[in-house]
Design a protein around this motif. Structure first.
Motif, PDB file in Angstrom:
ATOM      1  N   LEU A 147       0.819  -1.201   0.000  1.00 29.32           N
ATOM      2  CA  LEU A 147       0.000   0.000   0.000  1.00 29.32           C
ATOM      3  C   LEU A 147       0.862   1.264   0.000  1.00 29.32           C
ATOM      4  N   GLN A 148       1.935   1.257   0.779  1.00 29.96           N
ATOM      5  CA  GLN A 148       2.815   2.425   0.812  1.00 29.96           C
ATOM      6  C   GLN A 148       3.510   2.639  -0.534  1.00 29.96           C
ATOM      7  N   SER A 149       3.968   1.544  -1.138  1.00 34.11           N
ATOM      8  CA  SER A 149       4.642   1.650  -2.435  1.00 34.11           C
ATOM      9  C   SER A 149       3.690   2.181  -3.500  1.00 34.11           C
ATOM     10  N   GLU A 150       2.464   1.672  -3.490  1.00 38.81           N
ATOM     11  CA  GLU A 150       1.470   2.147  -4.455  1.00 38.81           C
ATOM     12  C   GLU A 150       1.184   3.625  -4.268  1.00 38.81           C
ATOM     13  N   GLY A 151       0.981   4.034  -3.014  1.00 40.10           N
ATOM     14  CA  GLY A 151       0.603   5.419  -2.748  1.00 40.10           C
ATOM     15  C   GLY A 151       1.691   6.424  -3.056  1.00 40.10           C
ATOM     16  N   LEU A 152       2.956   6.012  -2.934  1.00 38.54           N
ATOM     17  CA  LEU A 152       4.046   6.947  -3.175  1.00 38.54           C
ATOM     18  C   LEU A 152       4.218   7.301  -4.640  1.00 38.54           C
ATOM     19  N   PHE A 153       3.756   6.437  -5.550  1.00 41.26           N
ATOM     20  CA  PHE A 153       4.024   6.653  -6.963  1.00 41.26           C
ATOM     21  C   PHE A 153       2.781   6.886  -7.823  1.00 41.26           C
ATOM     22  N   ASN A 154       1.608   6.502  -7.343  1.00 38.73           N
ATOM     23  CA  ASN A 154       0.443   6.592  -8.241  1.00 38.73           C
ATOM     24  C   ASN A 154      -0.012   8.031  -8.484  1.00 38.73           C
ATOM     25  N   ASP A 155       0.303   8.940  -7.557  1.00 36.01           N
ATOM     26  CA  ASP A 155      -0.067  10.342  -7.776  1.00 36.01           C
ATOM     27  C   ASP A 155       0.614  10.905  -9.015  1.00 36.01           C
ATOM     28  N   ALA A 156       1.853  10.463  -9.260  1.00 31.44           N
ATOM     29  CA  ALA A 156       2.572  10.958 -10.429  1.00 31.44           C
ATOM     30  C   ALA A 156       1.836  10.594 -11.714  1.00 31.44           C
ATOM     31  N   THR A 157       1.354   9.367 -11.811  1.00 29.63           N
ATOM     32  CA  THR A 157       0.602   8.936 -12.994  1.00 29.63           C
ATOM     33  C   THR A 157      -0.689   9.728 -13.139  1.00 29.63           C
ATOM     34  N   ALA A 158      -1.433   9.856 -12.051  1.00 24.06           N
ATOM     35  CA  ALA A 158      -2.721  10.540 -12.112  1.00 24.06           C
ATOM     36  C   ALA A 158      -2.563  12.017 -12.453  1.00 24.06           C
ATOM     37  N   LEU A 159      -1.545  12.667 -11.897  1.00 25.66           N
ATOM     38  CA  LEU A 159      -1.359  14.094 -12.168  1.00 25.66           C
ATOM     39  C   LEU A 159      -1.042  14.360 -13.640  1.00 25.66           C
ATOM     40  N   VAL A 160      -0.231  13.497 -14.250  1.00 24.29           N
ATOM     41  CA  VAL A 160       0.084  13.681 -15.665  1.00 24.29           C
ATOM     42  C   VAL A 160      -1.179  13.549 -16.514  1.00 24.29           C
ATOM     43  N   ILE A 161      -1.985  12.534 -16.241  1.00 27.36           N
ATOM     44  CA  ILE A 161      -3.227  12.332 -16.990  1.00 27.36           C
ATOM     45  C   ILE A 161      -4.185  13.489 -16.778  1.00 27.36           C
ATOM     46  N   PHE A 162      -4.315  13.933 -15.513  1.00 27.09           N
ATOM     47  CA  PHE A 162      -5.248  15.026 -15.199  1.00 27.09           C
ATOM     48  C   PHE A 162      -4.850  16.307 -15.915  1.00 27.09           C
ATOM     49  N   GLN A 163      -3.584  16.676 -15.841  1.00 27.18           N
ATOM     50  CA  GLN A 163      -3.141  17.924 -16.463  1.00 27.18           C
ATOM     51  C   GLN A 163      -3.337  17.901 -17.973  1.00 27.18           C
ATOM     52  N   ALA A 164      -3.055  16.754 -18.598  1.00 26.62           N
ATOM     53  CA  ALA A 164      -3.242  16.646 -20.041  1.00 26.62           C
ATOM     54  C   ALA A 164      -4.718  16.716 -20.412  1.00 26.62           C
ATOM     55  N   ALA A 165      -5.577  16.049 -19.616  1.00 27.29           N
ATOM     56  CA  ALA A 165      -7.012  16.045 -19.909  1.00 27.29           C
ATOM     57  C   ALA A 165      -7.618  17.429 -19.725  1.00 27.29           C
TER      58      ALA A 165
END
Length: 481
Positions: A147-165
């Motif tokens: 859970l910690q590993s997932e949470g530390l890196f998934n924001d980076a993926t979501a932010l890139v998608i959000f900003q582009a969208a």
């Protein structure tokens, strides 16, 4: 003055709710959300607290990410790279796709880019929420590490998608998957480089500062500086902060015990206060979201319920497939290994700060001056997913872990770790005893050193009782004393 009073009040509330949460065995950050919501309903308060949404992530995310990343290491990430890729990247993309498709069916005519923006808002479980809710619960360390590993890196993926969208929606363009993937890769590479350079520079400065308090103060400023530098370079600030924390820990001196104790206490206090203010703001912003929805609130909440179900269903399906994959690989260190563990990991998809900040940062208008399509509905749905995935697991996770028997697995693992710790402690005592019995080439140890070693051996001997030492070992150490 209102903002200052609000922040001080939320900090005080966090301090009080930490004790209450311990007594009730409930996660105090979830209680902070409830407290914030109740405070927002008090008559006479301003309709909204004017905090720029663009400041939410830079103010709260860097220190909390830095604190969480200090509990892990590069070696752990090398061992967990499959989980990180599958959960922090692939699962986020799958959730964005499912939510965007659902919104296209629920709201005919909605722009695909706006639907994708919503998916990016609700896709990443928040590392702060996960750590605050799942951390105190008795569960196997393997699960908490995932859970910690997932949470530390998934924001980076979501932010890139959000900003582009959002950019595509504002300009009226179509979303290019190829350019999106390229932006993600370039941003990730730049973030890693920035993090490594920042850690090296920080290490050089820390080596020249003799005051422990000053060194701790530098680590407080560092995550903010790294986050802002990465964002200015159009890289991932989230990833840069995590890399900086991991690399700085790797470059640290293993003998800096006093500094580690000071920094650990310092960061525990910072983490508690910042987390309290952040989760309190989530509750306070609920009234603003409801006001924006107006008379359409019942219809929007219906759509929000469907999106919540989709978000949870995607995670459950993903964890089920992950469980089957782990069983085929027969990896004892991987997770989830059983259906029970898959259920727990599925239930721990708490959303938090990132979802709130992204929802509130949606622009009001497009480049043509027209209102941003379905902005109020997107905001209400995103915050609804946040509240459901945070409060429901937050108040039920301890009971779920206990009913599924996952806590018993945690106890077995803890006993195994204790046995390993005892072996290490016995080896340390043996080495200390050898230092007294067999002096090195420089001659026997000074009397004061021998006395200090005997005192240390005596204290450890008193601790290592029962099964931790054999009778022969204990007799030997008593003879040395």
């Amino acid at each position: 003055m209102e903002i200052l009073l609000l922040i001080v009040g939320l900090m005080l509330g966090a301090v009080l709710l930490v004790g209450l949460g311990d007594r009730l065995r409930l996660p105090w950050p979830a209680l902070m959300v409830v407290l914030g919501a109740l405070v927002a309903l008090v008559p006479g308060l301003p309709d909204s607290f004017e905090i720029d949404p663009e400041l939410i992530l830079p103010l709260f995310l860097p220190p909390l990410l830095f604190a969480t990343a200090q509990r892990t290491s590069w070696s752990l990430f090398r061992a967990r790279w499959r989980s990180i890729v599958l959960l922090a990247v692939a699962l986020v993309v799958a959730t964005v796709t499912a939510v965007a498709g659902t919104m296209s069916l629920l709201v005919p005519g909605i722009a695909v880019t706006a639907a994708v923006a919503l998916g990016a808002m609700v896709a990443p479980p928040d590392p702060v929420a996960v750590e605050a809710v799942a951390g105190p619960v008795r569960m196997p360390r393997r699960l908490l590490t995932v859970l910690q590993s997932e949470g530390l890196f998934n924001d980076a993926t979501a932010l890139v998608i959000f900003q582009a969208a959002v950019l595509a929606t504002v300009r009226g363009d179509e979303l290019s998957v190829g350019l999106l993937a390229l932006d993600f890769v370039v941003g990730a590479v730049l973030a890693v480089l920035i993090g490594l350079v920042a850690a090296w520079l920080a290490r050089q400065v820390l080596d020249r500062i003799t005051d422990t308090i000053g060194r701790s103060a530098l680590t407080l400023v560092l995550p903010f500086a790294v986050y802002l530098a990465a964002e200015q370079a159009h890289a991932s600030g989230v990833l840069a902060v995590v890399v900086t924390a991991l690399q700085l820990r790797r470059l640290g001196d293993a003998d800096e015990a006093a500094e580690r104790l000071v920094q650990r206490s310092f960061w525990d206090v910072v983490e508690m206060l910042v987390t309290g203010v952040a989760f309190g703001l989530i509750g306070l912003d609920l009234r603003q979201v409801v006001t924006e929805a107006g008379a359409d609130l019942p219809r929007i909440l219906g759509h929000a319920a469907v999106v919540c179900a989709v978000v949870v269903a995607v995670r459950v399906l993903w964890m089920t497939v992950a469980c089957l994959s782990v069983r085929r690989r027969d990896d004892p260190s991987a997770a989830p290994r059983t259906v029970r563990e898959a259920v727990v990991l599925s239930w721990c998809g708490m959303r938090g700060l990132a979802t709130l900040a992204l929802a509130l940062s949606l622009p009001a208008t497009t480049a043509s001056g027209a209102p941003f399509p379905h902005r109020a509905e997107l905001t209400v749905i995103a915050v609804s997913v946040l509240v459901v995935t945070l409060l429901l697991p937050g108040f039920t996770l301890p009971t779920l872990v206990r009913l599924l028997g996952v806590s018993e697995t945690a106890e077995v693992e803890e006993r195994a770790e204790q046995r390993i710790n005892r072996r290490a402690q016995r080896a340390a005592l043996t080495t200390m005893a050898a230092a007294i019995d067999r002096p090195d080439s420089e001659g026997p140890l000074p009397e004061e050193v021998q006395a200090a070693l005997r005192e240390r051996i005596g204290r450890l001997d008193a601790v290592l009782s029962g099964e931790s030492m054999s009778e022969d070992e204990r007799a030997r150490f008593r003879a040395i004393r």
